[in-house]
Design a protein around this motif. Structure first.
Motif, PDB file in Angstrom:
ATOM      1  N   LYS A 233       0.827  -1.206   0.000  1.00 13.75           N
ATOM      2  CA  LYS A 233       0.000   0.000   0.000  1.00 13.75           C
ATOM      3  C   LYS A 233       0.866   1.263   0.000  1.00 13.75           C
ATOM      4  O   LYS A 233       0.562   2.230  -0.695  1.00 13.75           O
ATOM      5  CB  LYS A 233      -0.925  -0.012   1.227  1.00 13.75           C
TER       6      LYS A 233
ATOM      7  N   GLN B  80       3.884   1.485  -1.238  1.00  9.57           N
ATOM      8  CA  GLN B  80       4.492   1.561  -2.558  1.00  9.57           C
ATOM      9  C   GLN B  80       3.520   2.160  -3.565  1.00  9.57           C
ATOM     10  O   GLN B  80       3.900   3.002  -4.380  1.00  9.57           O
ATOM     11  CB  GLN B  80       4.935   0.169  -3.018  1.00  9.57           C
ATOM     12  N   THR B  81       2.263   1.773  -3.479  1.00  7.27           N
ATOM     13  CA  THR B  81       1.239   2.313  -4.375  1.00  7.27           C
ATOM     14  C   THR B  81       1.045   3.803  -4.147  1.00  7.27           C
ATOM     15  O   THR B  81       0.948   4.579  -5.100  1.00  7.27           O
ATOM     16  CB  THR B  81      -0.093   1.565  -4.165  1.00  7.27           C
ATOM     17  N   LYS B  82       1.020   4.233  -2.895  1.00  3.40           N
ATOM     18  CA  LYS B  82       0.865   5.653  -2.571  1.00  3.40           C
ATOM     19  C   LYS B  82       2.034   6.468  -3.105  1.00  3.40           C
ATOM     20  O   LYS B  82       1.849   7.554  -3.640  1.00  3.40           O
ATOM     21  CB  LYS B  82       0.736   5.846  -1.063  1.00  3.40           C
TER      22      LYS B  82
ATOM     23  N   LEU C  82       3.987   5.764  -5.678  1.00  4.34           N
ATOM     24  CA  LEU C  82       3.916   5.838  -7.136  1.00  4.34           C
ATOM     25  C   LEU C  82       2.813   6.792  -7.598  1.00  4.34           C
ATOM     26  O   LEU C  82       2.962   7.477  -8.611  1.00  4.34           O
ATOM     27  CB  LEU C  82       3.722   4.446  -7.735  1.00  4.34           C
ATOM     28  N   LYS C  83       1.706   6.866  -6.859  1.00  2.00           N
ATOM     29  CA  LYS C  83       0.643   7.812  -7.204  1.00  2.00           C
ATOM     30  C   LYS C  83       1.110   9.255  -7.040  1.00  2.00           C
ATOM     31  O   LYS C  83       0.782  10.119  -7.858  1.00  2.00           O
ATOM     32  CB  LYS C  83      -0.592   7.568  -6.338  1.00  2.00           C
ATOM     33  N   ILE C  84       1.880   9.530  -5.996  1.00  3.22           N
ATOM     34  CA  ILE C  84       2.412  10.878  -5.779  1.00  3.22           C
ATOM     35  C   ILE C  84       3.362  11.250  -6.907  1.00  3.22           C
ATOM     36  O   ILE C  84       3.323  12.360  -7.434  1.00  3.22           O
ATOM     37  CB  ILE C  84       3.111  10.966  -4.401  1.00  3.22           C
TER      38      ILE C  84
ATOM     39  N   ALA D  85       3.370  10.040  -9.947  1.00  6.12           N
ATOM     40  CA  ALA D  85       2.634  10.138 -11.209  1.00  6.12           C
ATOM     41  C   ALA D  85       1.980  11.504 -11.396  1.00  6.12           C
ATOM     42  O   ALA D  85       1.769  11.943 -12.530  1.00  6.12           O
ATOM     43  CB  ALA D  85       1.576   9.053 -11.278  1.00  6.12           C
ATOM     44  N   LYS D  86       1.682  12.199 -10.316  1.00  3.19           N
ATOM     45  CA  LYS D  86       1.035  13.512 -10.404  1.00  3.19           C
ATOM     46  C   LYS D  86       1.983  14.626 -10.854  1.00  3.19           C
ATOM     47  O   LYS D  86       1.532  15.673 -11.275  1.00  3.19           O
ATOM     48  CB  LYS D  86       0.436  13.891  -9.052  1.00  3.19           C
ATOM     49  N   GLU D  87       3.281  14.416 -10.752  1.00  2.00           N
ATOM     50  CA  GLU D  87       4.254  15.451 -11.116  1.00  2.00           C
ATOM     51  C   GLU D  87       4.311  15.651 -12.622  1.00  2.00           C
ATOM     52  O   GLU D  87       4.125  14.711 -13.391  1.00  2.00           O
ATOM     53  CB  GLU D  87       5.650  15.074 -10.605  1.00  2.00           C
TER      54      GLU D  87
ATOM     55  N   SER E 280       6.958  16.675  -2.054  1.00  2.00           N
ATOM     56  CA  SER E 280       5.662  16.011  -2.176  1.00  2.00           C
ATOM     57  C   SER E 280       5.669  14.661  -1.465  1.00  2.00           C
ATOM     58  O   SER E 280       4.704  14.295  -0.791  1.00  2.00           O
ATOM     59  CB  SER E 280       5.300  15.812  -3.637  1.00  2.00           C
TER      60      SER E 280
ATOM     61  N   LYS F 214       3.831  12.727   2.812  1.00  4.10           N
ATOM     62  CA  LYS F 214       3.255  11.429   3.160  1.00  4.10           C
ATOM     63  C   LYS F 214       4.260  10.543   3.896  1.00  4.10           C
ATOM     64  O   LYS F 214       3.935   9.899   4.880  1.00  4.10           O
ATOM     65  CB  LYS F 214       2.770  10.721   1.890  1.00  4.10           C
TER      66      LYS F 214
END
Length: 73
Positions: free
Chosen positions: A15, A17-19, A21-23, A25-27, A57, A61
């Motif tokens: 979980k 790791q997923t968070k 990668l999502k952060i 991806a937003k850049e 960023s 988290k």
């Protein structure tokens, strides 16, 4: 100019790791992202990616984030 950024991020589970990668991806400018060979590293390749902004960023988290390398590809 494409850059390869390797960052150390404390990730303890899938979980986390997923968070992370999502952060990433937003850049803006990110063309490739993956988990590194080490358990706690994220590899980002992109054009015009600001490594310091990305680290800030991720620090929101994950409190303990470090930039390991920034190199041209």
């Amino acid at each position: 100019m494409k850059q390869k950024i390797v960052m150390k991020v404390p990730m303890y589970c899938r979980k986390c790791q997923t968070k992370a990668l999502k952060i990433v991806a937003k850049e803006n400018g990110v063309s490739f992202m993956a988990l590194g060979e080490e358990k706690d590293s994220v590899v980002v390749i992109g054009e015009g990616v600001d490594a310091i902004k990305l680290a800030k960023s991720l620090r929101k988290k994950f409190k303990n984030t470090h930039i390991i390398t920034v190199a041209e590809v």
